[in-house]
Design a protein around this motif. Structure first.
Motif, PDB file in Angstrom:
ATOM      1  N   VAL A  49     -36.817  15.256 -18.440  1.00 49.03           N
ATOM      2  CA  VAL A  49     -37.188  16.487 -17.740  1.00 49.03           C
ATOM      3  C   VAL A  49     -36.405  17.920 -18.220  1.00 49.03           C
ATOM      4  N   LEU A  50     -35.152  17.636 -18.402  1.00 46.93           N
ATOM      5  CA  LEU A  50     -34.362  18.713 -18.732  1.00 46.93           C
ATOM      6  C   LEU A  50     -34.564  18.928 -20.111  1.00 46.93           C
ATOM      7  N   ALA A  51     -34.223  18.055 -20.779  1.00 49.46           N
ATOM      8  CA  ALA A  51     -34.492  18.312 -22.321  1.00 49.46           C
ATOM      9  C   ALA A  51     -35.858  18.869 -22.652  1.00 49.46           C
ATOM     10  N   GLN A  52     -36.779  18.389 -22.133  1.00 54.41           N
ATOM     11  CA  GLN A  52     -38.312  18.873 -22.546  1.00 54.41           C
ATOM     12  C   GLN A  52     -38.250  20.284 -21.971  1.00 54.41           C
ATOM     13  N   SER A  53     -37.981  20.354 -20.824  1.00 46.28           N
ATOM     14  CA  SER A  53     -38.107  21.861 -20.349  1.00 46.28           C
ATOM     15  C   SER A  53     -37.055  22.901 -21.119  1.00 46.28           C
ATOM     16  N   ALA A  54     -35.678  22.244 -21.326  1.00 48.22           N
ATOM     17  CA  ALA A  54     -34.631  23.309 -22.421  1.00 48.22           C
ATOM     18  C   ALA A  54     -35.330  23.715 -23.516  1.00 48.22           C
ATOM     19  N   ARG A  55     -36.020  22.490 -24.384  1.00 46.37           N
ATOM     20  CA  ARG A  55     -36.551  22.642 -25.529  1.00 46.37           C
ATOM     21  C   ARG A  55     -37.644  23.774 -25.564  1.00 46.37           C
ATOM     22  N   ASP A  56     -38.570  23.811 -24.608  1.00 44.44           N
ATOM     23  CA  ASP A  56     -39.762  24.833 -24.557  1.00 44.44           C
ATOM     24  C   ASP A  56     -39.122  26.075 -24.122  1.00 44.44           C
ATOM     25  N   LEU A  57     -37.991  26.353 -23.330  1.00 46.14           N
ATOM     26  CA  LEU A  57     -37.416  27.499 -23.133  1.00 46.14           C
ATOM     27  C   LEU A  57     -36.807  27.891 -24.335  1.00 46.14           C
ATOM     28  N   LEU A  58     -35.825  27.194 -25.311  1.00 40.17           N
ATOM     29  CA  LEU A  58     -35.273  27.864 -26.331  1.00 40.17           C
ATOM     30  C   LEU A  58     -36.335  28.132 -27.230  1.00 40.17           C
ATOM     31  N   VAL A  59     -37.516  27.313 -27.464  1.00 45.34           N
ATOM     32  CA  VAL A  59     -38.468  27.707 -28.595  1.00 45.34           C
ATOM     33  C   VAL A  59     -39.015  29.021 -27.967  1.00 45.34           C
ATOM     34  N   PHE A  60     -39.347  29.279 -26.745  1.00 48.66           N
ATOM     35  CA  PHE A  60     -39.856  30.517 -26.212  1.00 48.66           C
ATOM     36  C   PHE A  60     -38.915  31.691 -26.495  1.00 48.66           C
ATOM     37  N   LEU A  61     -37.541  31.567 -26.329  1.00 49.82           N
ATOM     38  CA  LEU A  61     -36.517  32.362 -26.617  1.00 49.82           C
ATOM     39  C   LEU A  61     -36.196  32.575 -28.040  1.00 49.82           C
ATOM     40  N   GLY A  62     -36.937  31.745 -28.878  1.00 48.61           N
ATOM     41  CA  GLY A  62     -36.663  31.972 -30.183  1.00 48.61           C
ATOM     42  C   GLY A  62     -35.107  31.533 -30.872  1.00 48.61           C
ATOM     43  N   SER A  63     -34.665  30.678 -30.220  1.00 49.49           N
ATOM     44  CA  SER A  63     -33.190  30.353 -30.481  1.00 49.49           C
ATOM     45  C   SER A  63     -33.135  29.593 -31.771  1.00 49.49           C
ATOM     46  N   PRO A  64     -32.158  29.476 -32.378  1.00 50.83           N
ATOM     47  CA  PRO A  64     -31.848  28.921 -33.793  1.00 50.83           C
ATOM     48  C   PRO A  64     -32.388  27.520 -33.727  1.00 50.83           C
ATOM     49  N   LEU A  65     -32.800  27.095 -34.926  1.00 49.18           N
ATOM     50  CA  LEU A  65     -33.448  25.650 -35.286  1.00 49.18           C
ATOM     51  C   LEU A  65     -32.697  24.598 -34.634  1.00 49.18           C
ATOM     52  N   PRO A  66     -31.446  24.364 -34.843  1.00 45.89           N
ATOM     53  CA  PRO A  66     -30.648  23.493 -34.461  1.00 45.89           C
ATOM     54  C   PRO A  66     -30.663  23.044 -32.959  1.00 45.89           C
ATOM     55  N   LEU A  67     -30.920  23.892 -32.083  1.00 44.12           N
ATOM     56  CA  LEU A  67     -30.887  24.070 -30.816  1.00 44.12           C
ATOM     57  C   LEU A  67     -32.188  23.256 -30.074  1.00 44.12           C
ATOM     58  N   HIS A  68     -33.075  23.353 -31.081  1.00 44.18           N
ATOM     59  CA  HIS A  68     -34.437  22.684 -30.749  1.00 44.18           C
ATOM     60  C   HIS A  68     -34.112  21.130 -30.827  1.00 44.18           C
ATOM     61  N   THR A  69     -33.151  20.506 -31.294  1.00 44.41           N
ATOM     62  CA  THR A  69     -32.962  18.985 -31.300  1.00 44.41           C
ATOM     63  C   THR A  69     -32.636  18.810 -29.882  1.00 44.41           C
ATOM     64  N   ILE A  70     -32.621  19.591 -29.031  1.00 39.53           N
ATOM     65  CA  ILE A  70     -32.083  19.282 -27.545  1.00 39.53           C
ATOM     66  C   ILE A  70     -33.337  18.057 -27.002  1.00 39.53           C
ATOM     67  N   GLY A  71     -34.802  18.341 -27.525  1.00 41.93           N
ATOM     68  CA  GLY A  71     -35.656  17.481 -27.064  1.00 41.93           C
ATOM     69  C   GLY A  71     -35.460  16.072 -27.300  1.00 41.93           C
ATOM     70  N   HIS A  72     -34.989  15.951 -28.744  1.00 45.57           N
ATOM     71  CA  HIS A  72     -34.738  14.764 -29.597  1.00 45.57           C
ATOM     72  C   HIS A  72     -33.634  13.736 -28.927  1.00 45.57           C
ATOM     73  N   ILE A  73     -32.505  14.712 -28.594  1.00 42.59           N
ATOM     74  CA  ILE A  73     -31.298  14.130 -27.747  1.00 42.59           C
ATOM     75  C   ILE A  73     -31.719  13.846 -26.433  1.00 42.59           C
ATOM     76  N   GLY A  74     -32.490  14.525 -25.652  1.00 46.45           N
ATOM     77  CA  GLY A  74     -32.972  14.035 -24.514  1.00 46.45           C
ATOM     78  C   GLY A  74     -33.689  12.504 -24.620  1.00 46.45           C
TER      79      GLY A  74
END
Ligand SMILES: Nc1nc2c(ncn2[C@@H]2O[C@H](COP(=O)(O)OP(=O)(O)OP(=O)(O)O)[C@@H](O)[C@H]2O)c(=O)[nH]1
Length: 387
Positions: A49-74
């Protein structure tokens, strides 16, 4: 493609399914005070739940690409926590240090490859391979537990982990850039993969609920069928075992043939009267321990009530039963029973009966053994009498 198969819709369904399971598990783990490794399972769904929501939020905020890996780490964390949850549920050593190190290494690799300029697909593929490996490690103890006896919830969980392992590895092959042709990367293919992961997530949650339910049922049955003082079967437990054995015997060529040794401690009242009920209880506990050690795994030692016990042997003739009862009686008399009132010499009177004609009701067999036991009392106690 039907609208419900759109990736965004499915991602939302995936998230909602994980949230639902998380809520059920938080309540369950709280109520069970964390038994059965339920906090690990809660963590596994929380990671999704946390990784999926965090990823969506980071994508929405346009954060740097490496941070999008949070979904994979989850995904990696969730698989590692499921592994810990299964081991805790089965009462196995957790090996939490190597498992946590493995999870950390996989997460760092996933992050590092994107930071090094590799596409997100490489990071996703590597984390899926890692998560698949953790699923394989989860499958192993489940299969070993299944070997001990059939259980629908265990089979369901093992099947889910096996399919999950295959799905993770299959998806890992697909998403590795350049590994397969682009036809596999269509939105439709991605949607079908996502559907499979939703089904696996839900099955995992339901299998866990069934597992916990089965464990609680076993506990209740044990409370009803086991004598709490001695840990031996009680009368109800005996009836249940015999019912199962009779059903099995009915379908086999060989009829069930039983021999019973009814055992009653001599002058037990005096122990209670002289040293108190607590010391009397200690004698009964020790007697239970000795009976358990004496009988083979297939035989039954039962506390019928008070200081009356019965040992049931299967496929044993009358002469052998008398010999075995005599050895059992002597083993009680030979070594004193250790109690808070000091070592105590205890003796027993034993009545033996065996089913001459196959099919004699248990009640009749026990009655004959009981009559023989009273005969032993009348004849001066501490002896074996055959019916
Ligand atoms: N401590 C303890 N005593 C129990 C328990 N259940 C039954 N008893 C006692 O077992 C005693 C049985 O006494 P009796 O039936 O007179 O038998 P006995 O004194 O062993 O004499 P004989 O059998 O004739 O040799 C009674 O004092 C019961 O209170 C129990 O769970 N714990």
């Amino acid at each position: 493609m039907p609208p419900f198969l759109h990736i965004d819709t499915l991602l939302l369904v995936y998230l909602m399914a994980a949230v639902l399971m998380l809520l059920v598990l938080v309540g369950g783990a709280w109520q069970a005070q964390g038994r059965y490794g339920l906090w690990f399972w809660t963590g596994a769904f929380a990671a999704v739940v946390l990784a999926q929501s965090a990823r969506d939020l980071l994508v929405f905020l346009g954060s740097p690409l490496p941070l999008h890996t949070i979904g994979h780490i989850g995904g990696v964390l969730s698989s590692g926590l499921v592994l810990l949850g299964v081991r805790a549920f089965l009462g196995l050593r957790l090996y939490w240090v190597p498992i946590c190190v493995a999870m950390a290494v996989m997460s760092l690799v996933s992050l590092a490859v994107v930071s090094a300029g590799q596409p997100l697909g490489v990071s996703l593929s590597l984390s899926l391979y890692g998560a698949g490996l953790l699923r394989a490690l989860t499958l192993w103890p489940l299969l070993r537990a299944l070997k001990a006896g059939p259980s629908f919830p265990l089979s369901l969980m093992a099947s889910d982990q096996m399919l999950s392992m295959l799905a993770h590895w299959g998806r890992a092959c697909m998403v590795m850039p350049g590994a397969v042709d682009s036809a596999n990367q269509t939105e439709q293919a991605n949607a079908l993969w996502l559907l499979a992961f939703i089904a696996l997530l839900l099955t995992q949650g339901f299998a866990l609920l069934l597992l916990v339910n089965e464990r609680l049922q076993q506990k209740i049955l044990a409370l009803v069928e086991i004598d709490p003082l001695t840990g031996l079967l009680n009368r109800r437990g005996l009836d249940q075992r015999l019912l199962g054995l009779h059903q099995r015997a009915a379908t086999s060529e060989r009829p069930l043939q039983l021999a019973a040794a009814m055992l009653d401690l001599d002058h037990f009242k005096q122990i209670n009267d002289r040293h108190g009920h607590a010391v009397g209880d200690q004698v009964l506990v020790e007697l239970g321990r000795r009976l358990r050690n004496h009988v083979r795994p297939n035989d039954l030692a039962v506390r019928l009530g008070g200081e009356e016990f019965v040992v049931l042997w299967f496929d044993v003739g009358n002469d052998s039963a008398v010999g075995m009862a005599e050895r059992l009686r002597q083993s009680l008399e030979q070594a004193p029973f250790e109690t808070d009132a000091g070592p105590m010499r205890v003796s027993a009177s034993v009545g033996v009966a065996s089913q001459g004609a196959a099919g004699e009701p248990l009640e009749a067999l026990l009655k004959r053994a009981d009559a023989a036991m009273y005969e032993a009392k009348r004849a001066g106690r501490h002896r074996v009498v055959s019916a």
